[in-house]
Design a protein around this motif. Structure first.
Motif, mmCIF file in Angstrom:
data_model
loop_
_atom_site.group_PDB
_atom_site.id
_atom_site.type_symbol
_atom_site.label_atom_id
_atom_site.label_comp_id
_atom_site.label_asym_id
_atom_site.label_seq_id
_atom_site.Cartn_x
_atom_site.Cartn_y
_atom_site.Cartn_z
ATOM 1 N N PRO A 1 0.829 -1.208 0.000
ATOM 2 C CA PRO A 1 0.000 0.000 0.000
ATOM 3 C C PRO A 1 0.860 1.254 0.000
ATOM 4 C CG PRO A 1 0.006 -1.024 2.160
ATOM 5 C CD PRO A 1 0.693 -1.988 1.246
ATOM 6 N N LEU A 2 0.390 2.277 -0.698
ATOM 7 C CA LEU A 2 1.094 3.558 -0.740
ATOM 8 C C LEU A 2 0.360 4.546 0.152
ATOM 9 C CD1 LEU A 2 3.329 5.292 -2.228
ATOM 10 C CD2 LEU A 2 1.440 6.113 -3.636
ATOM 11 N N ASP A 3 1.078 5.122 1.074
ATOM 12 C CA ASP A 3 0.503 6.129 1.959
ATOM 13 C C ASP A 3 0.995 7.514 1.544
ATOM 14 O OD1 ASP A 3 -0.782 4.186 3.565
ATOM 15 O OD2 ASP A 3 1.110 3.811 4.614
ATOM 16 N N GLY A 4 0.168 8.520 1.756
ATOM 17 C CA GLY A 4 0.579 9.889 1.467
ATOM 18 C C GLY A 4 0.312 10.287 0.032
ATOM 19 N N ALA A 5 0.994 11.350 -0.394
ATOM 20 C CA ALA A 5 0.790 11.903 -1.733
ATOM 21 C C ALA A 5 1.240 10.921 -2.808
ATOM 22 C CB ALA A 5 1.550 13.219 -1.867
ATOM 23 N N VAL A 6 0.585 10.992 -3.951
ATOM 24 C CA VAL A 6 0.916 10.121 -5.073
ATOM 25 C C VAL A 6 1.976 10.810 -5.932
ATOM 26 C CG1 VAL A 6 0.044 8.942 -7.109
ATOM 27 C CG2 VAL A 6 -1.408 9.163 -5.075
ATOM 28 N N PRO A 7 3.180 10.245 -6.048
ATOM 29 C CA PRO A 7 4.231 10.894 -6.839
ATOM 30 C C PRO A 7 4.020 10.690 -8.329
ATOM 31 C CG PRO A 7 5.018 8.799 -5.997
ATOM 32 C CD PRO A 7 3.630 8.993 -5.431
ATOM 33 N N ASP A 8 4.574 11.598 -9.142
ATOM 34 C CA ASP A 8 4.513 11.411 -10.586
ATOM 35 C C ASP A 8 5.282 10.164 -11.012
ATOM 36 O OD1 ASP A 8 2.946 13.616 -11.006
ATOM 37 O OD2 ASP A 8 4.563 14.917 -11.704
ATOM 38 N N VAL A 9 6.451 9.968 -10.397
ATOM 39 C CA VAL A 9 7.284 8.787 -10.700
ATOM 40 C C VAL A 9 7.623 8.109 -9.382
ATOM 41 C CG1 VAL A 9 9.410 7.931 -11.738
ATOM 42 C CG2 VAL A 9 8.248 9.911 -12.739
ATOM 43 N N PRO A 10 6.999 6.977 -9.070
ATOM 44 C CA PRO A 10 7.286 6.290 -7.807
ATOM 45 C C PRO A 10 8.680 5.678 -7.801
ATOM 46 C CG PRO A 10 5.833 4.968 -9.178
ATOM 47 C CD PRO A 10 5.987 6.280 -9.879
ATOM 48 N N GLU A 11 9.249 5.542 -6.628
ATOM 49 C CA GLU A 11 10.568 4.939 -6.481
ATOM 50 C C GLU A 11 10.453 3.539 -5.894
ATOM 51 O OE1 GLU A 11 13.130 7.428 -4.229
ATOM 52 O OE2 GLU A 11 13.091 9.080 -5.684
ATOM 53 N N ALA A 12 11.380 2.690 -6.282
ATOM 54 C CA ALA A 12 11.437 1.326 -5.753
ATOM 55 C C ALA A 12 12.323 1.324 -4.513
ATOM 56 C CB ALA A 12 11.994 0.381 -6.804
ATOM 57 N N PRO A 13 11.766 1.092 -3.324
ATOM 58 C CA PRO A 13 12.592 1.122 -2.105
ATOM 59 C C PRO A 13 13.495 -0.100 -2.014
ATOM 60 C CG PRO A 13 10.341 0.493 -1.572
ATOM 61 C CD PRO A 13 10.343 0.861 -3.030
ATOM 62 N N GLU A 14 14.568 0.049 -1.271
ATOM 63 C CA GLU A 14 15.515 -1.048 -1.099
ATOM 64 C C GLU A 14 14.875 -2.241 -0.412
ATOM 65 O OE1 GLU A 14 18.691 -1.893 -1.974
ATOM 66 O OE2 GLU A 14 18.472 -0.228 -3.378
ATOM 67 N N SER A 15 13.861 -2.007 0.406
ATOM 68 C CA SER A 15 13.184 -3.134 1.058
ATOM 69 C C SER A 15 12.502 -4.029 0.023
ATOM 70 C CB SER A 15 12.159 -2.627 2.069
ATOM 71 O OG SER A 15 11.212 -1.759 1.450
ATOM 72 N N ASP A 16 11.942 -3.445 -1.038
ATOM 73 C CA ASP A 16 11.332 -4.238 -2.108
ATOM 74 C C ASP A 16 12.399 -5.011 -2.880
ATOM 75 O OD1 ASP A 16 8.938 -3.165 -1.344
ATOM 76 O OD2 ASP A 16 8.476 -2.186 -3.253
ATOM 77 N N VAL A 17 13.534 -4.356 -3.131
ATOM 78 C CA VAL A 17 14.630 -5.024 -3.836
ATOM 79 C C VAL A 17 15.088 -6.244 -3.050
ATOM 80 C CG1 VAL A 17 16.993 -4.768 -4.695
ATOM 81 C CG2 VAL A 17 15.363 -2.870 -4.949
ATOM 82 N N ALA A 18 15.290 -6.074 -1.755
ATOM 83 C CA ALA A 18 15.745 -7.184 -0.916
ATOM 84 C C ALA A 18 14.710 -8.304 -0.876
ATOM 85 C CB ALA A 18 16.034 -6.672 0.496
#
Length: 505
Positions: A299-316
């Motif tokens: 789930p995404l909390d807060g404002a919706v960015p134009d270009v979302p970033e992939a966090p390192e937790s997802d990479v791991a």
């Protein structure tokens, strides 16, 4: 009408929409918005379609590149959703985009984590999916059926699998799109060929049932576009224009592995996610040797960015899931890049704050799309997935223009579909279909355009995108008309060529 999109056409059509009234204004040029523009224009309606950024700038370029038959939905009892997916997959494979969508094999490795009972259940699901394929009219020649493979055969297709304890694999087939952003470009160009005015870098500031206030992002000039019907197809950003639409965005992250990271991988992989029923990580090899691995669902909390970033937790997390089936787990250094997309999930049945559902009810709006009408008449389409974009667009235009002629898009080939000139390079055919010959002719007329740029792309690909595919800046070229931008070092190396291409009009 000519299908080419370019800066000159944009300037001309931008002047045209400032006066008069169009039948339909479509806001958003992702796959659904481009589909709505095509649907309306092919019905004979006058259309203006705008986007604050570029074609496929948002969620549509961040998909898993699947055109699937809804097997996951069968597992949860969503038979109607699975049927719709199977039908739309067949439309793309057989009629509208056979140059961009094709069958691809996937292995589910039978490791110690997949017991005999679970394997039997999955194979039953595959066979039910194959029955849906047949019922939807998609021939086995386009989409083969499932089978069970020996361990030796599985290792031949995916040599990086851990051989110890491998009992074999289940082989299934599903559709895949070579490039999701290029699918959107083809849809938008087909809409333009039917008379739609496709206007990127035009931000809708405010919507009403009779039009929108729009700003040209290249000049800052503001103006009104008047319309008899308005379709809001801005996906995860829809609530910003129509506050009565409430969404719960979900982030899906993919990794981009370096060429050779998984050896000579000849099939995709479905890797079970521990502790979750009927959910798999997807491993999908690409023509340039890279490999995509996904998909998270956070789930995404807060404002919706134009270009979302992939966090390192997802990479791991994705590396850990993938490592569960590999002989040698991958290190972080094998990840060349990562990307994330946002799913526009509807928050509650029928939206919130008075937006009404158009059409039948659904038990799961995260899987089935929703068409909502605001009190002032703006029609918003949200939910769904890449595979069913055409049906979503048809439903949205049907709701906005109930007295228009019937939709034609199920039988309408997209730009590039059609006979291919024999003897053309396979790389060009996979990117351009029937237009591959025209790109090759461009290289023959201007031999310097055959110069390679990065990731198998030449300068001719970039020049073609400027002249015919609506690319207006280097980001359009590197991030959406090609996939160069998925790897930062490739983007930097290709930037001079992209900037040069913009001046070769």
């Amino acid at each position: 009408m000519e299908s080419s999109l370019n800066a000159a056409r944009r300037a001309r059509e931008l002047d045209e929409v400032r006066t008069g009234v169009v039948d339909v204004l479509v806001v958003g040029l992702g796959v659904t918005g481009a589909g709505a523009a095509l649907d309306a224009a092919s019905r004979g309606l006058s259309v203006a379609a705008v986007d604050a950024h570029d074609l496929a700038f948002g969620t549509s370029r961040w998909s898993s590149k699947l055109v699937h038959g809804g097997l996951r939905y069968l597992a949860s009892g969503q038979v109607g959703v699975a049927w719709e997916s199977a039908v739309e997959r067949g439309v793309l494979l057989r009629r509208t985009a056979p140059h961009l969508v094709a069958a691809h094999p996937y292995l589910l490795p039978l490791t110690s984590d997949v017991g005999p009972g679970e394997a039997a259940t999955v194979m039953t699901g595959y066979r039910l999916g194959d029955a849906l394929r047949a019922a939807a009219g998609t021939p086995r020649s386009l989409l083969p059926g499932p089978s069970r493979l020996t361990a030796a055969r599985a290792l031949a297709l995916a040599p990086s699998l851990r051989p110890h304890g491998l009992r074999g694999a289940l082989l299934s087939w599903d559709g895949r799109v070579v490039d999701d952003a290029r699918l959107v470009v083809a849809i938008a160009r087909t809409a333009a060929a039917h008379g739609a005015r496709v206007l990127t870098r035009c931000r809708a500031l405010a919507l009403a049932g009779d039009g929108a206030r729009v700003r040209d992002e290249l000049t800052g000039a503001e103006f009104d576009i008047r319309a008899r019907a308005v379709v809001n197809a801005t996906g995860v950003w829809a609530g910003g224009l129509v506050p009565s639409v409430a969404l719960r965005p979900s982030r899906g992250t993919h990794l981009v592995l370096r060429p050779g990271a998984l050896g000579a991988l000849r099939a995709g992989l479905h890797v079970p996610i521990p502790g979750e029923r009927a959910r798999f990580a997807l491993v999908l090899p690409q023509a340039d040797g890279r490999i995509y691995v996904g998909l998270t669902d956070e789930p995404l909390d807060g404002a919706v960015p134009d270009v979302p970033e992939a966090p390192e937790s997802d990479v791991a997390f994705l590396l850990e899931v993938l490592g569960g089936v590999l002989d040698r787990p991958l290190g972080r250094d094998q990840v060349a890049g990562a990307f994330a997309g946002l799913r526009p999930l509807v928050d509650g049945p029928g939206g919130a704050g008075g937006a009404g559902r158009v059409g039948g009810a659904t038990a799961d709006l995260s899987r089935r799309h929703a068409v909502l009408r605001s009190p002032d008449g703006v029609v918003t389409v949200v939910g769904g997935k890449l595979t069913t974009y055409r049906r979503m667009a048809e439903d949205a235009v049907g709701a906005a223009c109930p007295h228009a002629p019937a939709s034609r898009t199920a039988r309408l080939p997209l730009a590039g579909a059609g006979p291919v000139r024999p003897g053309l390079p396979r790389r060009l055919v996979l990117r351009y279909g029937a237009e591959a010959g025209a790109v090759l002719d461009l290289m023959r007329r201007e031999p310097e355009l055959a110069e390679p740029v990065a990731a198998g792309i030449t300068l001719a690909d970039l020049v073609w995108a400027v002249r015919h595919e609506g690319a207006l800046d280097a980001g359009d070229l590197l991030d959406r008309r090609t996939r160069i931008g998925l790897v930062a070092e490739d983007w930097a190396a290709a930037l001079p060529a992209a900037e040069a291409a913009l001046y070769r009009t």
